[in-house]
Design an enzyme around this catalytic site. Structure first.
Site, short mmCIF file in Angstrom:
data_model
loop_
_atom_site.label_atom_id
_atom_site.label_comp_id
_atom_site.label_asym_id
_atom_site.label_seq_id
_atom_site.Cartn_x
_atom_site.Cartn_y
_atom_site.Cartn_z
N GLU A 3 14.54 18.06 7.83
CA GLU A 3 13.28 18.46 8.46
C GLU A 3 12.41 17.23 8.69
O GLU A 3 12.35 16.34 7.84
CB GLU A 3 12.50 19.45 7.57
N HIS A 10 12.59 17.36 -1.28
CA HIS A 10 11.51 17.12 -0.33
C HIS A 10 10.78 15.82 -0.63
O HIS A 10 10.79 15.33 -1.76
CB HIS A 10 10.50 18.27 -0.39
#
Length: 324
Positions: free
Chosen positions: A107, A38
């Site tokens: 994402e 992330h």
């Protein structure tokens, strides 16, 4: 036998702590490990997001047995696929063959940081397919030149390659991604215990290949504390991939989850210290046909206590329940 894995969740712990945790997970007897990749945490309360590939390199040196895997890396926005191939090949050497490359279409939360907008899921799947083709070509050795729809590669070559190419896994959530994974992947990755996903993967060429699932858990001797922590840090989880892949910032997840209640959390995440609750949460993944199941213990500071409990109580209970 179903293998039980440990998750280094980069959104909830710093880099040195993540390495310490996976070292302890290896000692505790977890069968494999996975690592999120992330740029942002899902919620501000999680509080971390170090660079996963530096953590993986350190983990490869600090451990000796436990397999390592990205769960998952997006090879299409923050990273060019040629760079992902180089990182993965290096990890395979550092880990002496213990690394697997988990890939997904990404994402918005993490990929927006480089600009360029956030295309439709169809375009993201096109990009992922092209990226996998580039990565496989580089794993094969030699120079790669490509003028693609989404990526160009100019005389690229990997100079340090292991004898055994890095296995590639693809994350799936529906028919389109299952078809892609069945054709292109060595293993499939999912975060929902849906047998239909695995059936679709099999129909498109995935039969006999490993299938890796993942679910959150929240151990604490004080069940109320576990529920509070799960609600505070993991209430985004129930949104599903179609929502979670689109929101661009932790503040958006704060707004989207403002009405999620603690009861909503306990309906989907086992909380407390009763191993039977954890076994029953894991069982649907085994019943659906997953061969490997990675657990995410919620809360960075809770990892040492969780790992001690997992070694003594949880892992024996899971293997006893699932390996028959």
């Amino acid at each position: 036998m179903v293998q039980i894995g440990y998750t280094m969740m980069t959104e909830q712990a710093g880099p040195r702590e993540l390495v310490d945790h996976v070292v302890r997970a290896e000692e505790a007897g977890f069968d494999f490990s996975v690592t999120s990749d992330h740029y942002f945490p899902w919620l501000r309360s999680q509080g971390h997001s170090p660079y996963a590939w530096s953590v993986l390199g350190a983990a490869a040196q600090a451990t000796s047995r436990i397999p390592l895997m990205t769960y998952v890396t997006c090879p299409t926005f923050r990273y060019h696929p040629a760079v992902v191939a180089q990182k993965a090949a290096t990890m395979q050497l550092l880990s002496e063959g213990r690394f697997r490359l988990g890939l997904g279409s990404g994402e918005n939360l993490n990929e927006h940081v480089v600009g360029g907008g956030w295309p439709s899921v169809d375009v993201r799947h096109e990009m992922l397919e092209e990226a996998v083709e580039i990565i496989r070509a580089l794993f094969a050795g030699g120079h790669v030149n490509r003028r693609g729809t989404h990526f160009d590669v100019e005389s690229a070559r990997l100079w340090d390659l292991a004898d055994q190419p890095v296995p590639i896994g693809l994350a799936v959530s529906g028919e389109q991604s299952c078809a892609l994974a069945g054709r292109l992947a060595d293993l499939v990755i999912a975060t929902e215990p849906k047998a239909g996903l695995l059936d679709s993967f099999d129909r498109h060429g995935g039969a006999g290949k490993p299938r890796v699932g993942q679910l959150p858990v929240c151990y604490d001797p004080d069940r109320d504390a576990a529920v509070h922590r799960a609600h505070d840090q993991f209430r985004w989880f129930g949104g599903g991939w179609k929502v979670n892949s689109e929101l661009p910032h932790p503040d958006a997840f704060e707004a989207a989850t403002q009405f999620v209640t603690p009861d909503d959390i306990t309906a989907s995440i086992p909380c407390g210290d009763d191993p039977d609750d954890f076994v029953e949460a894991v069982r649907p993944y085994a019943d659906a046909g997953f061969t490997e199941i990675a657990l995410v213990q919620i809360g960075g500071e809770s990892q040492p206590a969780y790992l001690d409990w997992a070694e003594k109580t949880l892992l024996p209970a899971l293997h006893d329940a699932l390996d028959h």
